[in-house]
Scaffold this motif. Structure first.
Motif, PDB file in Angstrom:
ATOM      1  N   GLU A 230       0.903  -1.280   0.065  1.00  8.06           N
ATOM      2  CA  GLU A 230       0.087   0.027   0.039  1.00  8.06           C
ATOM      3  C   GLU A 230       1.048   1.056  -0.074  1.00  8.06           C
ATOM      4  N   GLN A 231       1.895   1.368   0.886  1.00  6.16           N
ATOM      5  CA  GLN A 231       2.772   2.510   0.952  1.00  6.16           C
ATOM      6  C   GLN A 231       3.733   2.703  -0.174  1.00  6.16           C
ATOM      7  N   PHE A 232       4.176   1.617  -0.861  1.00  2.00           N
ATOM      8  CA  PHE A 232       5.066   1.707  -2.016  1.00  2.00           C
ATOM      9  C   PHE A 232       4.331   2.215  -3.082  1.00  2.00           C
ATOM     10  N   ASP A 233       2.859   1.551  -3.270  1.00  2.00           N
ATOM     11  CA  ASP A 233       2.059   2.191  -4.277  1.00  2.00           C
ATOM     12  C   ASP A 233       1.711   3.554  -4.181  1.00  2.00           C
ATOM     13  N   ALA A 234       1.768   4.171  -2.787  1.00  2.00           N
ATOM     14  CA  ALA A 234       1.522   5.654  -2.474  1.00  2.00           C
ATOM     15  C   ALA A 234       2.673   6.449  -2.888  1.00  2.00           C
ATOM     16  N   ALA A 235       3.830   5.876  -2.578  1.00  4.45           N
ATOM     17  CA  ALA A 235       4.967   6.832  -2.927  1.00  4.45           C
ATOM     18  C   ALA A 235       5.220   6.804  -4.343  1.00  4.45           C
ATOM     19  N   GLU A 236       4.870   5.869  -5.184  1.00  6.31           N
ATOM     20  CA  GLU A 236       4.851   5.834  -6.503  1.00  6.31           C
ATOM     21  C   GLU A 236       3.899   6.718  -7.167  1.00  6.31           C
ATOM     22  N   ALA A 237       2.800   6.799  -6.471  1.00  5.44           N
ATOM     23  CA  ALA A 237       1.572   7.775  -6.874  1.00  5.44           C
ATOM     24  C   ALA A 237       1.855   9.084  -6.858  1.00  5.44           C
ATOM     25  N   ALA A 238       2.724   9.273  -5.603  1.00  2.00           N
ATOM     26  CA  ALA A 238       3.136  10.786  -5.335  1.00  2.00           C
ATOM     27  C   ALA A 238       4.236  11.239  -6.209  1.00  2.00           C
ATOM     28  N   ARG A 239       4.995  10.309  -6.665  1.00  4.42           N
ATOM     29  CA  ARG A 239       6.116  10.657  -7.843  1.00  4.42           C
ATOM     30  C   ARG A 239       5.521  11.759  -8.916  1.00  4.42           C
ATOM     31  N   GLY A 240       5.988  12.922  -8.923  1.00  3.42           N
ATOM     32  CA  GLY A 240       5.699  13.836  -9.787  1.00  3.42           C
ATOM     33  C   GLY A 240       4.919  14.807  -9.415  1.00  3.42           C
ATOM     34  N   VAL A 241       3.976  14.502  -8.679  1.00  2.21           N
ATOM     35  CA  VAL A 241       2.932  15.322  -8.246  1.00  2.21           C
ATOM     36  C   VAL A 241       2.993  15.866  -6.874  1.00  2.21           C
ATOM     37  N   ALA A 242       3.610  15.203  -5.778  1.00  2.54           N
ATOM     38  CA  ALA A 242       3.474  15.738  -4.413  1.00  2.54           C
ATOM     39  C   ALA A 242       4.440  16.856  -4.147  1.00  2.54           C
ATOM     40  N   GLY A 243       5.480  17.025  -4.731  1.00  2.00           N
ATOM     41  CA  GLY A 243       6.387  18.446  -4.640  1.00  2.00           C
ATOM     42  C   GLY A 243       7.234  17.972  -3.411  1.00  2.00           C
ATOM     43  N   LYS A 244       7.297  16.888  -2.700  1.00  2.13           N
ATOM     44  CA  LYS A 244       8.300  16.834  -1.684  1.00  2.13           C
ATOM     45  C   LYS A 244       8.459  15.106  -1.579  1.00  2.13           C
ATOM     46  N   PRO A 245       9.659  14.725  -0.800  1.00  2.00           N
ATOM     47  CA  PRO A 245       9.976  13.364  -0.875  1.00  2.00           C
ATOM     48  C   PRO A 245       9.194  12.566   0.057  1.00  2.00           C
ATOM     49  N   THR A 246       9.103  11.439   0.157  1.00  2.00           N
ATOM     50  CA  THR A 246       8.484  10.540   0.865  1.00  2.00           C
ATOM     51  C   THR A 246       9.450   9.475   1.786  1.00  2.00           C
ATOM     52  N   VAL A 247       9.050   9.497   3.140  1.00  2.00           N
ATOM     53  CA  VAL A 247       9.661   8.425   4.086  1.00  2.00           C
ATOM     54  C   VAL A 247       8.672   7.349   4.297  1.00  2.00           C
ATOM     55  N   ILE A 248       8.952   5.969   4.434  1.00  2.00           N
ATOM     56  CA  ILE A 248       8.280   5.032   4.913  1.00  2.00           C
ATOM     57  C   ILE A 248       8.964   4.390   6.133  1.00  2.00           C
ATOM     58  N   ILE A 249       8.637   4.768   7.312  1.00  2.00           N
ATOM     59  CA  ILE A 249       9.375   4.123   8.580  1.00  2.00           C
ATOM     60  C   ILE A 249       8.641   2.809   8.740  1.00  2.00           C
TER      61      ILE A 249
END
Length: 290
Positions: A230-249
């Protein structure tokens, strides 16, 4: 990307990878155990479901990049790369030998599938940010993933990048923190600790810290494939649109998957006895790996 890989298939691959980790270290009489085992489920999901990669063309230009910042966990990465087809599984038997492509720390010059040489702790996130920034500047469409350890997060260079990455809008960069709660030595454990030693960052609300620095941040069970996917997919969906990096703890168990290595700092590294190796073989259903 092979996004049709089921959680059951991922779990089976992870058992094979864990067997190769402990069997290879036992055979080579050198290497790390606890950290590779805690990160196995994360790396298996990346390589068998998430990453845009081609084992037959490891250097293809538009591939996703993966950096194992905690380079002492190299045998975990090698086991996953071998199972994914980057080189023969039989080559794992050469691990840490003088003339091997599979050295004790990853070497991008000799090992297929390794994007960055690592070993000096704390450097991987900075390199990953540089790769992600270059991709932005050059209009390249790929995702850079970095895996760090929690002990490694005490390095100052990590936090310089945590501060700077949001400034550059690196939404093509995802950091995974393997929060297994144990270092090689660590502090004496208390009732508030998860395992038999204390990892300082295990007592910090890292999600709030990263959010405060401008990252997308989420905490998961690093052994739960549904949460990982779920969170890997969310990070991929954020690529190019979120405007900030993602961290998965990812909260994990050091030495996960084998009864005598799980949750004990003494298995940061070590060589299994024949009896212990047979226990691991039984627990990991290693007939699947043959």
């Amino acid at each position: 990307m092979t996004d049709n890989t089921s959680t059951e298939e991922l779990a089976g691959i992870a058992r094979q990878a864990r067997w190769h980790i402990i069997d290879t270290v036992t055979s080579s009489k050198a290497g790390h155990i606890g950290g590779p085992l805690s990160a196995t489920d994360l790396m298996v999901t990346l390589y068998f479901r998430q990453l845009n990669i081609d084992p037959e063309n490891p250097q293809k230009e538009d591939r996703d990049r993966f950096i194992l910042s905690k380079g002492h966990s190299a045998i975990g990465l090698y086991s996953v790369l071998a199972l994914r087809g980057f080189f023969p599984v039989e080559e794992l038997a050469t691990f840490d030998h003088g003339d091997s492509r599979l050295q004790g720390h990853p070497d991008m010059k000799i090992t297929p599938g390794v994007d960055v040489s690592t070993g000096s702790l704390g450097q991987g996130l900075s390199v990953g940010a540089g790769i992600a920034l270059a991709a932005k500047k050059q209009g390249k469409d790929f995702h850079t993933w970095v895996l760090t350890g929690d002990g490694e997060m005490e390095e100052g260079m990590i936090w310089e990048t945590v501060l700077s990455a949001p400034r550059y809008g690196l939404d093509n960069l995802t950091l995974i923190v393997d929060l297994n709660g144990l270092q090689q030595y660590g502090w004496e454990g208390t009732e508030s600790d998860r395992f038999d030693r204390s990892e300082p960052l295990g007592h910090v609300d890292l999600e709030k810290v990263f959010t405060g620095f401008g990252w997308n941040a989420v905490t998961i069970d690093g052994h739960d494939y549904d949460q990982i996917i779920e969170q890997f997919d969310a990070a991929e969906a954020a690529r190019g649109v979120a405007g900030k990096p993602t961290v998965i703890i990812a909260r994990t168990t050091k030495g996960n998957g084998i009864s005598f290595t799980a949750g004990t700092y003494k298995w940061h590294n070590g060589v299994a006895t024949p009896e212990q190796l047979e226990t691991a073989r039984t627990e990991l259903l290693t007939e699947e790996a043959k």
